[in-house]
Design an enzyme around this catalytic site. Structure first.
Site, PDB file in Angstrom:
ATOM      1  N   ARG A   1       0.844  -1.219   0.000  1.00 56.19           N
ATOM      2  CA  ARG A   1       0.000   0.000   0.000  1.00 56.19           C
ATOM      3  C   ARG A   1       0.871   1.258   0.000  1.00 56.19           C
ATOM      4  O   ARG A   1       0.556   2.245   0.658  1.00 56.19           O
ATOM      5  CB  ARG A   1      -0.945   0.018   1.219  1.00 56.19           C
ATOM      6  CG  ARG A   1      -1.936  -1.137   1.281  1.00 56.19           C
ATOM      7  CD  ARG A   1      -2.922  -1.089   0.127  1.00 56.19           C
ATOM      8  NE  ARG A   1      -4.013  -2.048   0.258  1.00 56.19           N
ATOM      9  CZ  ARG A   1      -4.005  -3.289  -0.237  1.00 56.19           C
ATOM     10  NH1 ARG A   1      -2.934  -3.744  -0.872  1.00 56.19           N
ATOM     11  NH2 ARG A   1      -5.062  -4.063  -0.127  1.00 56.19           N
TER      12      ARG A   1
ATOM     13  N   SER B   1     -11.118  -1.112   2.335  1.00 52.61           N
ATOM     14  CA  SER B   1     -10.456  -1.126   3.651  1.00 52.61           C
ATOM     15  C   SER B   1     -10.164   0.310   4.072  1.00 52.61           C
ATOM     16  O   SER B   1      -9.507   1.042   3.322  1.00 52.61           O
ATOM     17  CB  SER B   1      -9.126  -1.875   3.589  1.00 52.61           C
ATOM     18  OG  SER B   1      -9.312  -3.200   3.164  1.00 52.61           O
TER      19      SER B   1
ATOM     20  N   GLU C   1      -5.974   3.882   5.247  1.00 48.19           N
ATOM     21  CA  GLU C   1      -5.509   3.587   3.883  1.00 48.19           C
ATOM     22  C   GLU C   1      -5.916   4.690   2.904  1.00 48.19           C
ATOM     23  O   GLU C   1      -5.090   5.158   2.124  1.00 48.19           O
ATOM     24  CB  GLU C   1      -6.055   2.238   3.417  1.00 48.19           C
ATOM     25  CG  GLU C   1      -5.591   1.912   2.015  1.00 48.19           C
ATOM     26  CD  GLU C   1      -6.254   0.685   1.435  1.00 48.19           C
ATOM     27  OE1 GLU C   1      -5.925  -0.419   1.876  1.00 48.19           O
ATOM     28  OE2 GLU C   1      -7.094   0.829   0.525  1.00 48.19           O
TER      29      GLU C   1
END
Ligand code: FAD
Ligand code: EPU
Length: 355
Positions: free
Chosen positions: A179, A252, A348
C-alpha cells in the site's frame, strides 16, 4: 457550500473541460458531499502543459482525483481538482511469451483486468474487481489475494509538476511497497497519465489465499485457469465487501498493521485467534479487521456513519454522513484499538479537507 451545487462549465477545450464550483459527491465512492472551486477533466494528457500554464494552477492547491474510491473528503477541497479521463489499452511490444501493454490513466482498472484475460494474458486475475482507475493503481500499489500491481508495472508515465514536463519512471524508481509507492509519498507532484505493464502469457496461478481453493472447487474448476481464478475471487469479493454502488465505502479504511515480529508473538500469546502473517525482515502483518471487530465496532452505526456489518475494516456511509463524521468515527476506532492492543492503525484512503 452545501456540496450539492451543480457546477457550470467555464472552459471547453478539445483536450479538457473546466467546471466551476463543482460537486464532488458523485466523484467519491464514500458518497460524501464536498465541493471544489474548479474541477478539470483532462481527456488528452498532451493538454496538461497548457492546463498547468493557467495562473490559478500556480496559486491554488491541486488535488489529482481518479474514481474517488480511496479518498475521504473530510471537508471541501479549497482549490482545484484535476482528473485524467484519457482512455485506451493496447500492446506496444510483443515479447513472445508476454507483451508490454500500455494503459491510459482514465481506463477503469477492472476493465484492464478483463481485457488482459480476454487477450490471453495471465497475472492480473487476482486483482479483479478492484474499483478505481488505472492511473491510480500505482499510487498505493493496489493489491489483493497475494498479488500487487507493482509486480507488472514496467513504467509509469506522469506529468511531473516540479519538472513541468512528462517523465517516465521505471519500476525501481516507483519504490513500491505494501500500500505504498513514491507517488503516495509525494501527493499531487506526479499526475499519472499512463502505465505500462509487462504481462506474461502464462505464469503459475496464485490460489493460496484463504478461500480461493474452496471457491474454485465450488465452481467445479478441476483445472483452474486465470479466468476461473478471477471468477472465484470476484465471487469471494462480492460476498465479503459492500458494493459502493449500494452503500458508500472506500474498501479497507485502514492498512493491516505491520509490526515487529516479537511484539506480534506477544500479542498472539495474549490473543491466540489474532490472524497474523510473516511480512519479511522480522516483521509481522496483523489483520486490522480482527482488531476492530474485537473492539465491538463491526456493524456499528452512528447517524449515517458506520462500520460495515460484512467487514470490520470498511467504513460505510448509510446516506448522508459527512466526511467529518466518518473521520471522527475513524479516529475513535484508532484510539480504541490502540488502547486495547497497543497497535496504531493507519488509514488507507487519502484524507483531504480536514480542519
Ligand atoms: P482515487 O480514490 O481517486 O485516488 C486515490 C489516490 O490516488 C489519491 O491520493 C489521488 O490523489 C491519487 N491519484 C488518483 N489518480 C491519480 C493520477 N492519475 N495521478 C496521480 N495521482 C492520482 N485497493 C486495493 O489495493 N486492493 C483492494 O482489494 C481494494 N478493494 C477495494 C474495494 C472497494 C469496495 C473499494 C471502494 C476500494 C478498494 N480498494 C482496494 C481501494 C481503491 O480501489 C484503490 O486504491 C484504487 O486504486 C483507487 O483508485 P481511484 O481511481 O478511485 O483513486
Ligand atoms: N476478519 C475479521 N473480521 C472481519 C473481516 C475479516 O476478523 O470483519 C479477519 C478474517 O477472518 C481474516 C482476516 O481478517 O482472517 C483478513 O481478512 P480478509 O481476507 O477479508 O482481508 P483483509 O486483510 O481484511 C486485505 C486488503 C484488501 C484485499 C484483501 C484480499 C488491506 C488493508 N486490505 O483485506 O484490500 O482485497 O486483503 O487480499 O490490505 C482495500 O485495500 O481497500 C482492500 C479491500
Amino acid at each position: 457550500m452545501n456540496g450539492y451545487r451543480t457546477g457550470a462549465a467555464i472552459a471547453e477545450h478539445p483536450g479538457y473541460t473546466i467546471v466551476e464550483n463543482a460537486s464532488l459527491r458523485g466523484r467519491n465512492t464514500l458518497q460524501v458531499a464536498a465541493q471544489a472551486a474548479l474541477l478539470i477533466d483532462v481527456r488528452k494528457p498532451q493538454a496538461l502543459a497548457e492546463v498547468f500554464a493557467y495562473p490559478a494552477l500556480r496559486t491554488q492547491p491541486l488535488l489529482v482525483l481518479g474514481a474517488g474510491s480511496n479518498i475521504l473528503f473530510a471537508g471541501d477541497w479549497p482549490g482545484i481538482v484535476l482528473s485524467i479521463a484519457a482512455r485506451g489499452i493496447g500492446v506496444v511490444e510483443d515479447r513472445g511469451d508476454g507483451a508490454l501493454v500500455r494503459v491510459e490513466a482514465g481506463e477503469a482498472w477492472n476493465d484492464v483486468v478483463a481485457w488482459s484475460l480476454a487477450k490471453g494474458f495471465a497475472g492480473l486475475e487476482n486483482l479483479v474487481l478492484i474499483p478505481g482507475l488505472a492511473g491510480a493503481s500505482p499510487i498505493q500499489n493496489i493489491g489483493a489475494y497475494g498479488t500487487e500491481v507493482g509486480e507488472f508495472i514496467e513504467t509509469v508515465e506522469a506529468f511531473d509538476r516540479e519538472a513541468g514536463r512528462l517523465v517516465r519512471l521505471g519500476n525501481a524508481e516507483c519504490a513500491f511497497g505494501y500500500r505504498d509507492s513514491r507517488f503516495k509519498r509525494a501527493p499531487d507532484r506526479y499526475v499519472i497519465t499512463a502505465i505500462e505493464l509487462a504481462l506474461p502469457r502464462s505464469r503459475p496461478l496464485r490460489t493460496g489465499y484463504a478461500g480461493i481453493g474452496e471457491e474454485l472447487a465450488a465452481l467445479g474448476a478441476a483445472v483452474p485457469t486465470p479466468a476461473l481464478v478471477a471468477e472465484a475471487i470476484a465471487r469471494i469479493r462480492t460476498r465479503k465487501l459492500p458494493n459502493p454502488a449500494l452503500i458508500g465505502n472506500a474498501g479497507s479504511f485502514f492498512k493491516n498493521p505491520v509490526i515487529d515480529a516479537d511484539e506480534a508473538e506477544a500479542l498472539k500469546r495474549a490473543h491466540p485467534a489474532l490472524p497474523a502473517w510473516p511480512a519479511g525482515d522480522g516483521r509481522t502483518k496483523l489483520a486490522a479487521a480482527w482488531l476492530i471487530e474485537q473492539c465491538g465496532f463491526k456493524g456499528l452505526r452512528e447517524g449515517d456513519a458506520g462500520v460495515s456489518d460484512e467487514h470490520a475494516l470498511v467504513l460505510v456511509n448509510h446516506g448522508h454522513a459527512s466526511g467529518a463524521e466518518l473521520l471522527a468515527l475513524a479516529r475513535r476506532i484508532v484510539d480504541t484499538v490502540a488502547q486495547r492492543f497497543g497497535v496504531v492503525l493507519e488509514p488507507e484512503p487519502r484524507i483531504v479537507g480536514a480542519s
